[in-house]
Enzyme design. Structure first.
Site, PDB file in Angstrom:
ATOM      1  N   ASP A 182       0.865  -1.174   0.000  1.00 27.73           N
ATOM      2  CA  ASP A 182       0.000   0.000   0.000  1.00 27.73           C
ATOM      3  C   ASP A 182       0.912   1.238   0.000  1.00 27.73           C
ATOM      4  OD1 ASP A 182      -2.376   1.517   0.294  1.00 27.73           O
ATOM      5  OD2 ASP A 182      -1.944   1.724   2.421  1.00 27.73           O
TER       6      ASP A 182
ATOM      7  N   ASP B 145      -1.593  -1.030   6.165  1.00 29.19           N
ATOM      8  CA  ASP B 145      -1.738  -0.468   7.511  1.00 29.19           C
ATOM      9  C   ASP B 145      -2.629  -1.307   8.401  1.00 29.19           C
ATOM     10  OD1 ASP B 145      -4.280   0.037   6.619  1.00 29.19           O
ATOM     11  OD2 ASP B 145      -4.025   2.192   6.408  1.00 29.19           O
TER      12      ASP B 145
ATOM     13  N   ASP C 116      -6.907  -1.990   4.727  1.00 28.00           N
ATOM     14  CA  ASP C 116      -6.445  -3.070   3.857  1.00 28.00           C
ATOM     15  C   ASP C 116      -6.694  -4.461   4.449  1.00 28.00           C
ATOM     16  OD1 ASP C 116      -5.348  -1.210   1.971  1.00 28.00           O
ATOM     17  OD2 ASP C 116      -3.700  -0.891   3.357  1.00 28.00           O
TER      18      ASP C 116
END
Length: 674
Positions: free
Chosen positions: A343, A536, A540
């Site tokens: 991410d 995180d 996600d």
């Protein structure tokens, strides 16, 4: 009178138990006792050779030496047989030593059992030490909280503190619960939680985690979580449960042991019986002795103990470095990863946004636009919302009603009786609101605002790269990671720019959480790719669960991170993933070293024993020696250093530069920084 009798009986029973414990509960004493008798017996038998040390006396002497160390093993063998588990190491040692006594090899029988028992003691000590190291490393939960009640601070156990209560923490004391700092600031040591010894500065209103040590001065804080839900309690629970998640290598060895032990038992019988039909000068005791040697060396305890001990060592080493594996299985799986998906926000970038540019339409002033936007974002916890809130701290506060979050697109609310939307271009497009198409060319995160169905303006916010992130990416690529892919909800242009800056192979932008999940599944469709995802742990969570290995970064404050991820990095440093990778590879290497060492030595000595070139002494020393070498090799993991620190590049900490200037040169002249 009966009470006194009961007490006397209890005392008598306790005294008897203490005497019994000398030989059963205290294996060191029984081993020393047996060793002394064995040494004296062998001196008499082989050196002094007195006439009286023969026949029944010699047998009785060695039998007395045998019983203290053999009794626990024989007892376990009988229990296992009663439970239907005949073939195990207890059975092998019992048969081998009883057989040695049956053919008159008394000293060998005692020696085999003595050194086997001594090896077991050292193995248990090593396992207990590994477990103890992990527990002592992590179980730093405080036992006292000084809580404000009845106009004074009183000491209670942290479990008795309620959420919202005020707590005082003195210098050098542990933070008892997770909470919010009420004092202006302090410095804390978070080594127990993050593995980092460098003090961390915490400011008023920021989160402070249980298990940290207050370094600066007396502080006050407000409890935000119950003791059982605190970050340090989660860590302890996670590591305690990690050992129940066995690695495939460990499970395979346990399954093989169940098949392996009966096979070697039948082979030992064959070594004793079959030569009768093929050897002309067959001597039963000679071939029985060879089969006993075969049984002793075939004991699988070196493998059974050293492999889980290796995983203990790996989990312990990871914990010391601020990394939590949910089990040995994930230590193994991480070594097979060849594709890394990351991410962007909060993983590669700091997630600390700054308001960079404000552009308002002619019919509305900049300050009025920001008042509308700040009202909509007032209760949001998103990092971008925080940047807007910080900018508007000294402005007039307007109230937003009926705030509604549009998943992955933005917010809608009613402010001063007007419908206000704030979010991505998709949010306005779906509402049929037109805006300058050039805004789509701005790479940075852009928030578009509409008021009463009319476009009112936009703001640009910029993020900053984390320290060492470019170097981290480069180093990760040298460790067998063939491809790094970045997924982001930000625009494709910004995502591509970040990928170029950091040396990432592929970038996909403009993704909603469910689209990130689909992207990862598309990558996994290639069976040659083993995918790890770093995120995180909050937005996600679905991707963390579906990837081959889910890694949550810097998320000890998040319940969802611990639930969703297989590995938790307790700080937000990308280099921690490299450390996790190195620890997992070192663990796997040591475990396979132990497997090759144990099997190799055992096969060689088994062959020598079967052909008459080894005796029981060589067999027992080989078995115990291999076990101790394997254990020492496994314990070595906890002393190894996994330092992946490096100096940040000079430009790694700069905000992501805007190319909006090219698209809107005139508007950017009114740029205003937060």
């Amino acid at each position: 009178m009966s009470d006194c009798c009961s007490q006397n009986d209890a005392c008598s029973s306790k005294d008897k138990k203490t005497v019994k414990d000398i030989f059963t509960a205290n294996p060191y004493v029984s081993s020393v006792f047996s060793f002394a008798l064995l040494a004296i017996g062998m001196c008499l038998e082989y050196l002094v050779q007195p006439a009286f040390f023969q026949g029944p006396l010699r047998f009785s002497w060695y039998l007395i030496a045998y019983i203290p160390v053999a009794f626990p093993v024989l007892k376990n063998a009988v229990k296992s047989i009663a439970n239907g588990q005949v073939f195990n190491e207890f059975f092998l040692m019992s048969i081998a030593t009883i057989g040695a006594f049956a053919i008159g090899q008394y000293s060998e029988g005692v020696g085999v059992m003595l050194f086997y028992s001594f090896g077991e003691i050292l193995q248990h000590a090593a396992v207990n030490r590994a477990r103890g190291n992990i527990q002592s490393l992590l179980d730093v939960r405080p036992e006292i909280a000084r809580v404000f009640r009845s106009n004074k601070f009183i000491e209670v156990h942290p479990e008795e503190v309620s959420v919202g209560e005020r707590i005082e923490v003195k210098v050098g004391e542990k933070i008892p619960l997770d909470g919010e700092l009420l004092s202006e600031q302090t410095s804390v040591n978070t080594a127990a939680i993050t593995g980092e010894s460098k003090p961390k500065t915490v400011l008023k209103g920021e989160e402070i985690l249980a298990g940290s040590i207050n370094l600066s001065h007396v502080i006050e804080m407000k409890a935000s979580r119950a003791f059982a839900e605190s970050s340090i309690s989660k860590i302890v629970e996670l590591v305690q449960n990690a050992n129940s998640n066995k690695a495939k290598t460990e499970l395979l060895m346990r399954k093989l042991a169940k098949v392996y032990t009966p096979i070697v038992t039948y082979l030992a019988i064959a070594i004793t019986v079959l030569p009768y039909f093929f050897v002309s000068d067959y001597v039963f005791t000679e071939w029985l002795s060879r089969s006993l040697i075969f049984l002793v060396i075939s004991c699988p305890c070196a493998l059974i103990v050293s492999i889980p001990l290796g995983y203990f060592g790996g989990i312990g080493a990871a914990s010391k470095n601020g990394i939590l594996f949910k089990g040995g299985d994930f230590l193994d799986q991480l070594t097979k990863i060849n594709t890394l998906v990351v991410d962007k926000t909060g993983t590669l970038t700091k997630g600390v946004f700054q308001l960079k540019t404000i552009v308002s339409e002619p019919y509305i002033s900049e300050s009025e636009l920001m008042n509308y936007l700040a009202a909509v974002e007032q209760k949001s916890t998103h990092p971008i919302a925080k940047a807007i809130q910080n900018y508007s701290e000294n402005s007039e506060t307007w109230e937003a009603r009926n705030v509604k979050e549009i998943h992955g697109k933005g917010l809608k609310a009613e402010v001063k009786g007007k419908a206000v939307s704030a979010g991505s271009a998709k949010l306005l497009e779906e509402a049929g609101i037109t805006f300058p198409h050039e805004i789509a060319d701005i790479p940075e995160t852009t928030i578009l605002i509409s008021i009463s169905g009319e476009f009112a303006g936009y703001v640009i916010v910029a993020d900053a790269y984390k320290d060492n992130v470019a170097e981290s990416i480069r180093k990760i690529k040298t460790q067998g990671i063939e491809e790094i892919i970045m997924l982001s909800g930000d625009k494709q242009k910004l995502t591509e720019k970040v990928a170029r800056d950091l040396g990432i192979d592929e970038a996909r932008g403009g993704l909603l959480p469910e689209e990130k999940l689909r992207a990862v599944k598309e990558i996994q469709a290639d069976r040659d790719k083993k995918v790890a995802f770093i995120g995180d742990g909050i937005n996600d969570a679905p991707v963390l669960i579906s990837s081959d290995i889910g890694v949550a970064m810097g998320a000890m404050g998040s319940d969802l991170a611990i639930e969703s991820a297989d590995v938790v990095l307790q700080t937000d440093e990308p280099l921690k993933f490299l450390t996790a990778l190195n620890i997992s590879k070192a663990t796997r290497k040591i475990i396979w070293q132990n497997i090759v060492l144990a099997l190799g030595v055992k096969l060689i000595v088994m062959a020598f024993g079967a052909f008459g070139y080894a005796n029981l002494w060589i067999a027992v020393f080989s078995d115990v020696g291999v076990a101790l070498l394997a254990i020492a090799n496994a314990v070595r993991l906890q002393q190894m250093k996994f330092d992946t620190s490096s100096h940040a590049a000079a430009n790694n900490n700069k905000p992501i530069k805007s190319s909006a200037e090219e698209a809107f040169p005139s508007e950017l002249a009114v740029e205003k920084n937060a």
